[in-house]
Design a protein around this motif. Sequence first.
Motif, PDB file in Angstrom:
ATOM      1  N   PRO A  56      20.689  49.407  53.703  1.00 57.88           N
ATOM      2  CA  PRO A  56      20.742  49.862  54.905  1.00 57.88           C
ATOM      3  C   PRO A  56      22.595  50.391  54.404  1.00 57.88           C
ATOM      4  CG  PRO A  56      21.058  47.610  54.184  1.00 57.88           C
ATOM      5  CD  PRO A  56      19.648  47.440  52.821  1.00 57.88           C
ATOM      6  N   VAL A  57      22.985  50.071  52.364  1.00 54.72           N
ATOM      7  CA  VAL A  57      24.252  50.790  52.204  1.00 54.72           C
ATOM      8  C   VAL A  57      23.787  51.861  51.614  1.00 54.72           C
ATOM      9  CG1 VAL A  57      25.716  50.273  50.952  1.00 54.72           C
ATOM     10  CG2 VAL A  57      25.096  48.410  51.615  1.00 54.72           C
ATOM     11  N   GLY A  58      22.914  51.917  51.103  1.00 57.82           N
ATOM     12  CA  GLY A  58      21.850  53.804  50.629  1.00 57.82           C
ATOM     13  C   GLY A  58      22.600  54.631  51.511  1.00 57.82           C
TER      14      GLY A  58
ATOM     15  N   LEU B 114      17.223  58.514  46.836  1.00 56.80           N
ATOM     16  CA  LEU B 114      15.918  57.985  45.996  1.00 56.80           C
ATOM     17  C   LEU B 114      16.043  56.471  46.225  1.00 56.80           C
ATOM     18  CD1 LEU B 114      16.895  60.571  43.230  1.00 56.80           C
ATOM     19  CD2 LEU B 114      15.944  60.903  45.000  1.00 56.80           C
ATOM     20  N   GLU B 115      14.765  56.186  46.837  1.00 52.87           N
ATOM     21  CA  GLU B 115      14.496  54.836  47.114  1.00 52.87           C
ATOM     22  C   GLU B 115      13.087  54.344  46.029  1.00 52.87           C
ATOM     23  OE1 GLU B 115      15.048  51.748  48.176  1.00 52.87           O
ATOM     24  OE2 GLU B 115      13.269  51.383  47.769  1.00 52.87           O
ATOM     25  N   ARG B 116      12.966  53.818  45.945  1.00 52.09           N
ATOM     26  CA  ARG B 116      11.848  53.312  44.851  1.00 52.09           C
ATOM     27  C   ARG B 116      10.445  53.170  45.574  1.00 52.09           C
ATOM     28  NH1 ARG B 116      13.617  47.808  41.657  1.00 52.09           N
ATOM     29  NH2 ARG B 116      13.805  49.497  40.049  1.00 52.09           N
ATOM     30  N   LYS B 117      11.158  52.277  46.253  1.00 53.98           N
ATOM     31  CA  LYS B 117       9.748  51.684  47.431  1.00 53.98           C
ATOM     32  C   LYS B 117       8.866  52.680  47.843  1.00 53.98           C
ATOM     33  CE  LYS B 117      11.288  47.427  48.636  1.00 53.98           C
ATOM     34  NZ  LYS B 117      12.856  47.103  48.899  1.00 53.98           N
TER      35      LYS B 117
ATOM     36  N   ALA C 288      18.352  40.091  56.451  1.00 55.63           N
ATOM     37  CA  ALA C 288      19.863  40.261  57.578  1.00 55.63           C
ATOM     38  C   ALA C 288      19.353  40.061  58.994  1.00 55.63           C
ATOM     39  CB  ALA C 288      20.730  41.212  57.283  1.00 55.63           C
ATOM     40  N   THR C 289      20.103  39.455  59.915  1.00 52.88           N
ATOM     41  CA  THR C 289      19.850  39.457  61.334  1.00 52.88           C
ATOM     42  C   THR C 289      20.766  39.295  62.078  1.00 52.88           C
ATOM     43  OG1 THR C 289      20.063  37.169  61.549  1.00 52.88           O
ATOM     44  CG2 THR C 289      18.186  37.485  61.971  1.00 52.88           C
ATOM     45  N   THR C 290      22.336  39.425  61.044  1.00 58.65           N
ATOM     46  CA  THR C 290      23.476  39.178  61.674  1.00 58.65           C
ATOM     47  C   THR C 290      24.832  40.608  61.333  1.00 58.65           C
ATOM     48  OG1 THR C 290      23.938  36.504  61.512  1.00 58.65           O
ATOM     49  CG2 THR C 290      25.751  37.194  61.948  1.00 58.65           C
ATOM     50  N   MET C 291      24.961  41.283  62.846  1.00 60.83           N
ATOM     51  CA  MET C 291      25.764  41.918  62.524  1.00 60.83           C
ATOM     52  C   MET C 291      27.059  41.824  63.277  1.00 60.83           C
ATOM     53  SD  MET C 291      24.985  46.772  63.396  1.00 60.83           S
ATOM     54  CE  MET C 291      23.981  46.109  61.876  1.00 60.83           C
TER      55      MET C 291
ATOM     56  N   PRO D 125      17.820  42.654  63.764  1.00 57.77           N
ATOM     57  CA  PRO D 125      16.707  42.062  62.449  1.00 57.77           C
ATOM     58  C   PRO D 125      17.226  43.735  61.461  1.00 57.77           C
ATOM     59  CG  PRO D 125      15.066  41.963  63.545  1.00 57.77           C
ATOM     60  CD  PRO D 125      16.448  42.884  64.709  1.00 57.77           C
ATOM     61  N   GLN D 126      16.987  42.968  59.823  1.00 56.84           N
ATOM     62  CA  GLN D 126      17.786  44.055  59.302  1.00 56.84           C
ATOM     63  C   GLN D 126      16.771  45.200  58.838  1.00 56.84           C
ATOM     64  OE1 GLN D 126      19.076  43.076  55.226  1.00 56.84           O
ATOM     65  NE2 GLN D 126      18.731  45.044  54.452  1.00 56.84           N
ATOM     66  N   THR D 127      15.785  45.640  59.421  1.00 59.31           N
ATOM     67  CA  THR D 127      14.891  46.171  59.322  1.00 59.31           C
ATOM     68  C   THR D 127      14.744  46.982  60.326  1.00 59.31           C
ATOM     69  OG1 THR D 127      13.442  45.017  61.001  1.00 59.31           O
ATOM     70  CG2 THR D 127      12.756  45.212  58.509  1.00 59.31           C
TER      71      THR D 127
ATOM     72  N   ASP E   2      11.708  56.071  42.011  1.00 57.77           N
ATOM     73  CA  ASP E   2      12.539  55.267  40.988  1.00 57.77           C
ATOM     74  C   ASP E   2      13.969  55.586  40.250  1.00 57.77           C
ATOM     75  OD1 ASP E   2      12.472  52.809  39.773  1.00 57.77           O
ATOM     76  OD2 ASP E   2      11.101  52.541  38.611  1.00 57.77           O
ATOM     77  N   VAL E   3      14.604  54.892  39.874  1.00 54.78           N
ATOM     78  CA  VAL E   3      15.794  55.559  39.059  1.00 54.78           C
ATOM     79  C   VAL E   3      15.880  54.950  38.140  1.00 54.78           C
ATOM     80  CG1 VAL E   3      18.370  55.776  39.030  1.00 54.78           C
ATOM     81  CG2 VAL E   3      16.956  56.693  41.174  1.00 54.78           C
ATOM     82  N   THR E   4      16.042  55.448  36.691  1.00 49.78           N
ATOM     83  CA  THR E   4      15.314  54.662  35.853  1.00 49.78           C
ATOM     84  C   THR E   4      16.008  54.594  34.104  1.00 49.78           C
ATOM     85  OG1 THR E   4      13.640  56.923  34.666  1.00 49.78           O
ATOM     86  CG2 THR E   4      12.899  54.738  35.931  1.00 49.78           C
TER      87      THR E   4
ATOM     88  N   GLY F   3      28.111  47.693  48.116  1.00 44.15           N
ATOM     89  CA  GLY F   3      26.622  46.556  48.711  1.00 44.15           C
ATOM     90  C   GLY F   3      26.357  45.811  47.409  1.00 44.15           C
ATOM     91  N   ASP F   4      24.620  45.058  48.110  1.00 40.10           N
ATOM     92  CA  ASP F   4      24.295  44.574  46.726  1.00 40.10           C
ATOM     93  C   ASP F   4      24.976  44.349  45.038  1.00 40.10           C
ATOM     94  OD1 ASP F   4      23.925  42.692  49.672  1.00 40.10           O
ATOM     95  OD2 ASP F   4      21.787  42.346  48.578  1.00 40.10           O
ATOM     96  N   ALA F   5      24.397  46.294  44.944  1.00 43.59           N
ATOM     97  CA  ALA F   5      24.990  45.685  43.503  1.00 43.59           C
ATOM     98  C   ALA F   5      26.153  45.670  43.226  1.00 43.59           C
ATOM     99  CB  ALA F   5      25.072  47.358  43.320  1.00 43.59           C
TER     100      ALA F   5
ATOM    101  N   GLN G 244      26.663  37.940  56.118  1.00 42.32           N
ATOM    102  CA  GLN G 244      28.037  38.850  55.556  1.00 42.32           C
ATOM    103  C   GLN G 244      27.635  39.459  54.182  1.00 42.32           C
ATOM    104  OE1 GLN G 244      32.035  36.843  55.490  1.00 42.32           O
ATOM    105  NE2 GLN G 244      30.704  35.082  54.583  1.00 42.32           N
ATOM    106  N   GLY G 245      26.691  39.449  53.708  1.00 41.80           N
ATOM    107  CA  GLY G 245      26.522  40.621  52.600  1.00 41.80           C
ATOM    108  C   GLY G 245      26.126  41.991  53.583  1.00 41.80           C
ATOM    109  N   LEU G 246      25.481  42.365  54.273  1.00 42.14           N
ATOM    110  CA  LEU G 246      25.167  43.907  54.705  1.00 42.14           C
ATOM    111  C   LEU G 246      26.449  44.572  55.016  1.00 42.14           C
ATOM    112  CD1 LEU G 246      22.676  46.033  55.405  1.00 42.14           C
ATOM    113  CD2 LEU G 246      23.038  44.313  58.203  1.00 42.14           C
ATOM    114  N   ASN G 247      26.657  43.217  55.711  1.00 45.00           N
ATOM    115  CA  ASN G 247      27.627  43.677  56.768  1.00 45.00           C
ATOM    116  C   ASN G 247      29.267  44.187  55.674  1.00 45.00           C
ATOM    117  OD1 ASN G 247      28.350  42.826  60.219  1.00 45.00           O
ATOM    118  ND2 ASN G 247      27.173  41.554  58.988  1.00 45.00           N
ATOM    119  N   VAL G 248      29.332  43.629  54.295  1.00 44.70           N
ATOM    120  CA  VAL G 248      30.130  44.169  53.764  1.00 44.70           C
ATOM    121  C   VAL G 248      29.716  45.122  53.305  1.00 44.70           C
ATOM    122  CG1 VAL G 248      31.852  43.351  51.582  1.00 44.70           C
ATOM    123  CG2 VAL G 248      32.004  41.488  53.362  1.00 44.70           C
TER     124      VAL G 248
END
Length: 492
Positions: free
Chosen positions: A12-14, A31-34, A43-46, A104-106, A128-130, A287-289, A299-303
């Motif tokens: 989400p953050v990217g 660029l997304e690895r998946k 996350a479910t909370t916005m 939902p985050q999805t 995949d960024v290596t 984000g989580d990085a 809060q993680g997604l939101n922040v």
Amino acid sequence: MSVDVIVAGGGPVGLLTAALLDAAGVSVEVLERKAGRSQLAKATTMHPRTLEVLTQLRTEGDRRLSDLLVALGHPVPQAHFAVLPAGLDYTRLDTPYPFVLIVPQTTTEQVLADHLRRRGTPVHYGHDVTAFTQDADGVRVTVNGRVREAGYLVGADGARSLVRQQAGIDFRGTPPSMVGFVADVTLTDPPDGVVHHWDHRHGQLSVIPLPDGNHRVFGTEAADTGLTPGQVRARQAQAPTVDALRANLRRMTGGDHGLREVRWQSTANDTTRHAAKYRSNRVFLAGDAAHVHLPAGGQGLNVGLQDAANLAWKLAAEIHGWAPAVITEGAAGYESERAPVAAELAGNTLAQAALMTTFTPAGAALRDLMSALIAKGGDTADDLAGRLSGLGLSYVPPAPGHPLDGCRAPDLALSDGTLHRRLAVDRFLLADFTAGAVFTPLGSARVEVARALPWSGLSAALIRPDGYIARAWTAPDVEEVAAAVRAWTTRP
Ligand SMILES: Cc1cc2nc3c(=O)[nH]c(=O)nc-3n(C[C@H](O)[C@H](O)[C@H](O)COP(=O)(O)OP(=O)(O)OC[C@H]3O[C@@H](n4cnc5c(N)ncnc54)[C@H](O)[C@@H]3O)c2cc1C
């Protein structure tokens, strides 16, 4: 150089970082690895401030991404702090979104990815960024064994961020001491609305209705606290089972609510770390990085999304060549403003972890006390609602001025529409509260002047692209306001 910015990580953050940079006229690729979009519900909370941020992004017609999400989500009037019995009342918050949106985050990721596709902004899955290198001219990013070049790299590549590690940025904090469980389930006999159970002998368990009719169940068994990091690792190495979830439901609620299907099941711990730096020359973290913690209070997604909002306009201004030093490396720079937010986030989630998982009579007494303070509805409740909703956040202004400097601007009434739908990532908005529209001549490509209805006794407010007040004035002094506009929007 193929693009101005490469974003590593299509979470989400990217995705939001890319969307905001694109809205500011910056070329960007993700660029997304998946191989495809993540199916992890997470996350479910916005919270309201995030919806305000998403109001900046236009989709078809004048619809905004926040409109799309509100239509897909389920609003609830109260947020919880540490799953205490007394909730935080969001209905009195001064925002167009006085609720917590359960989404939902999805779904959030899908809305962002669809928006980027419509805009023609590439999101490359299976990339995949290596590695990366950087010098004064740009970055070179190794992806699937080939090198791509860009002016800047944003590492939005999650908790185990390769970008953070390769940039040599420390990730300090505290190790895990507990393991929580989480699952999205189908219940044939669900409880009414949101419920939180807490009992010092067994543990904690919450059930939250999701917009699709399923339920999110999360909690912690008393036996899964007070662990060493090694015990946490061993515990999380075991796959969560449906039987264990059913047993938890029975133990903590007296029944299993007709648990029929488990659609997704995982575990979480309270590892709490944040990055020592948010920027290393041409490389940023978001984000989580940049911060990880127990998912408490949602809060993680939101922040993380608000990291993106803080970063995007500043980076765009730098790329377009007009960013003053105060927003690139000064007091209003990305790192100066967001690192304290991550430190606060670490503190409040650890405090919530203590309140949620101290399964002793003393822990129960502390919860009763905190819950009573919140139920009184005074300063404690307001302060916590401000923190979780994101609306209470303000940035320390670079120099002393009006008390509103650095605060988030509410959705001010303009002569034509309201503020949040007028803000744009590539320009400031000068709200002119004077009857004679004396500030009209200060308009330019980087500053839209908008007439506003009276508010807080101001004559003018210079509002940043991310919705925070750069400067506010009570006197209609055109020269002084013009000087501040120059200071924020030109590189001398
Ligand atoms: C159970 C649970 C519940 C949660 N509930 C909430 C909540 O209610 N509210 C809330 O605000 N937050 C919540 N969170 C936290 C939230 O899910 C995260 O904060 C959020 O996912 C962070 O988004 P991100 O984009 O920074 O990172 P991620 O979602 O981790 O995305 C990073 C992306 O980068 C990709 N990537 C990694 N390395 C590379 C590489 N080298 N090259 C290319 N791509 C790479 C990954 O595949 C991934 O797609 C919860 C978390 C959990 C686990």
